[in-house]
Motif scaffolding. Sequence first.
Motif, PDB file in Angstrom:
ATOM      1  N   TRP A 120      69.891 -52.620  71.544  1.00 33.51           N
ATOM      2  CA  TRP A 120      70.661 -51.943  72.591  1.00 33.51           C
ATOM      3  C   TRP A 120      69.700 -51.058  73.377  1.00 33.51           C
ATOM      4  O   TRP A 120      68.595 -50.767  72.926  1.00 33.51           O
ATOM      5  CB  TRP A 120      71.813 -51.122  72.012  1.00 33.51           C
ATOM      6  N   THR A 121      70.114 -50.687  74.589  1.00 34.43           N
ATOM      7  CA  THR A 121      69.284 -49.802  75.413  1.00 34.43           C
ATOM      8  C   THR A 121      70.149 -48.705  76.022  1.00 34.43           C
ATOM      9  O   THR A 121      71.368 -48.856  76.146  1.00 34.43           O
ATOM     10  CB  THR A 121      68.577 -50.561  76.558  1.00 34.43           C
ATOM     11  N   THR A 122      69.499 -47.646  76.401  1.00 35.29           N
ATOM     12  CA  THR A 122      70.214 -46.552  77.065  1.00 35.29           C
ATOM     13  C   THR A 122      70.634 -46.955  78.474  1.00 35.29           C
ATOM     14  O   THR A 122      71.516 -46.319  79.047  1.00 35.29           O
ATOM     15  CB  THR A 122      69.354 -45.277  77.119  1.00 35.29           C
ATOM     16  N   LEU A 123      70.024 -47.994  79.025  1.00 33.22           N
ATOM     17  CA  LEU A 123      70.403 -48.463  80.361  1.00 33.22           C
ATOM     18  C   LEU A 123      71.835 -48.994  80.366  1.00 33.22           C
ATOM     19  O   LEU A 123      72.506 -48.983  81.388  1.00 33.22           O
ATOM     20  CB  LEU A 123      69.443 -49.551  80.843  1.00 33.22           C
ATOM     21  N   ASN A 124      72.291 -49.471  79.192  1.00 36.28           N
ATOM     22  CA  ASN A 124      73.652 -50.001  79.076  1.00 36.28           C
ATOM     23  C   ASN A 124      74.696 -48.899  78.946  1.00 36.28           C
ATOM     24  O   ASN A 124      75.889 -49.170  79.058  1.00 36.28           O
ATOM     25  CB  ASN A 124      73.760 -50.939  77.873  1.00 36.28           C
ATOM     26  N   GLU A 125      74.253 -47.681  78.675  1.00 32.91           N
ATOM     27  CA  GLU A 125      75.156 -46.542  78.485  1.00 32.91           C
ATOM     28  C   GLU A 125      74.625 -45.332  79.264  1.00 32.91           C
ATOM     29  O   GLU A 125      74.248 -44.330  78.673  1.00 32.91           O
ATOM     30  CB  GLU A 125      75.265 -46.203  76.998  1.00 32.91           C
ATOM     31  N   PRO A 126      74.560 -45.426  80.592  1.00 34.82           N
ATOM     32  CA  PRO A 126      73.963 -44.347  81.380  1.00 34.82           C
ATOM     33  C   PRO A 126      74.686 -43.015  81.178  1.00 34.82           C
ATOM     34  O   PRO A 126      75.905 -42.965  81.081  1.00 34.82           O
ATOM     35  CB  PRO A 126      74.076 -44.835  82.828  1.00 34.82           C
ATOM     36  N   GLY A 127      73.876 -41.951  81.071  1.00 33.05           N
ATOM     37  CA  GLY A 127      74.426 -40.606  80.969  1.00 33.05           C
ATOM     38  C   GLY A 127      74.879 -40.188  79.586  1.00 33.05           C
ATOM     39  O   GLY A 127      75.304 -39.055  79.402  1.00 33.05           O
ATOM     40  N   THR A 128      74.770 -41.064  78.588  1.00 27.13           N
ATOM     41  CA  THR A 128      75.255 -40.700  77.251  1.00 27.13           C
ATOM     42  C   THR A 128      74.136 -40.358  76.271  1.00 27.13           C
ATOM     43  O   THR A 128      74.414 -39.947  75.156  1.00 27.13           O
ATOM     44  CB  THR A 128      76.122 -41.822  76.645  1.00 27.13           C
ATOM     45  N   HIS A 129      72.891 -40.527  76.671  1.00 30.05           N
ATOM     46  CA  HIS A 129      71.754 -40.255  75.792  1.00 30.05           C
ATOM     47  C   HIS A 129      70.795 -39.274  76.455  1.00 30.05           C
ATOM     48  O   HIS A 129      70.549 -39.357  77.650  1.00 30.05           O
ATOM     49  CB  HIS A 129      71.015 -41.550  75.457  1.00 30.05           C
ATOM     50  N   ARG A 130      70.248 -38.379  75.648  1.00 33.23           N
ATOM     51  CA  ARG A 130      69.285 -37.396  76.168  1.00 33.23           C
ATOM     52  C   ARG A 130      67.961 -38.034  76.519  1.00 33.23           C
ATOM     53  O   ARG A 130      67.278 -37.606  77.436  1.00 33.23           O
ATOM     54  CB  ARG A 130      69.045 -36.284  75.145  1.00 33.23           C
ATOM     55  N   THR A 131      67.578 -39.061  75.772  1.00 34.44           N
ATOM     56  CA  THR A 131      66.281 -39.703  75.941  1.00 34.44           C
ATOM     57  C   THR A 131      66.475 -41.169  76.298  1.00 34.44           C
ATOM     58  O   THR A 131      67.195 -41.873  75.597  1.00 34.44           O
ATOM     59  CB  THR A 131      65.479 -39.616  74.623  1.00 34.44           C
ATOM     60  N   PRO A 132      65.834 -41.652  77.380  1.00 36.36           N
ATOM     61  CA  PRO A 132      65.911 -43.088  77.654  1.00 36.36           C
ATOM     62  C   PRO A 132      65.151 -43.853  76.579  1.00 36.36           C
ATOM     63  O   PRO A 132      64.190 -43.349  76.007  1.00 36.36           O
ATOM     64  CB  PRO A 132      65.244 -43.229  79.020  1.00 36.36           C
ATOM     65  N   GLY A 133      65.588 -45.073  76.295  1.00 37.57           N
ATOM     66  CA  GLY A 133      64.884 -45.866  75.298  1.00 37.57           C
ATOM     67  C   GLY A 133      65.714 -47.022  74.801  1.00 37.57           C
ATOM     68  O   GLY A 133      66.657 -47.461  75.453  1.00 37.57           O
ATOM     69  N   PHE A 134      65.341 -47.507  73.605  1.00 34.14           N
ATOM     70  CA  PHE A 134      66.028 -48.675  73.051  1.00 34.14           C
ATOM     71  C   PHE A 134      66.103 -48.610  71.526  1.00 34.14           C
ATOM     72  O   PHE A 134      65.241 -48.035  70.877  1.00 34.14           O
ATOM     73  CB  PHE A 134      65.342 -49.973  73.490  1.00 34.14           C
TER      74      PHE A 134
END
Length: 101
Positions: A67-81
């Motif tokens: 999974w990636t943070t790109l699929n859940e924008p705004g819900t994670h402090r750090t971008p990544g996978f």
Amino acid sequence: MTHRRIRTALNAEFEVGRLRGRGKICNVAEGGLFVGTVQVPDQGELVSLSFRDHKGRPQNVHGLVWWTTLNEPGTHRTPGFGMRLIEDSESYSHFIASLGG
């Protein structure tokens, strides 16, 4: 099956196809880990990741971008996978055990 996550802050390098990137392993578990990075690969891609554990021993693991943070924008402090391991690694299992996992 859910594995307990253990927080870390280990520098890592990864390869996904022709993409070569760097990041920080933010947490680990028996079945995978999360890599914080601005170079986020696509979900489903094969990834090879290299890092040194807290004792300086080299670790190399292979898996899938689960999974990636790109699929859940705004819900994670750090971008990544999130990476799910696709092969057993005795070295990685010892590493997890040394962290209390």
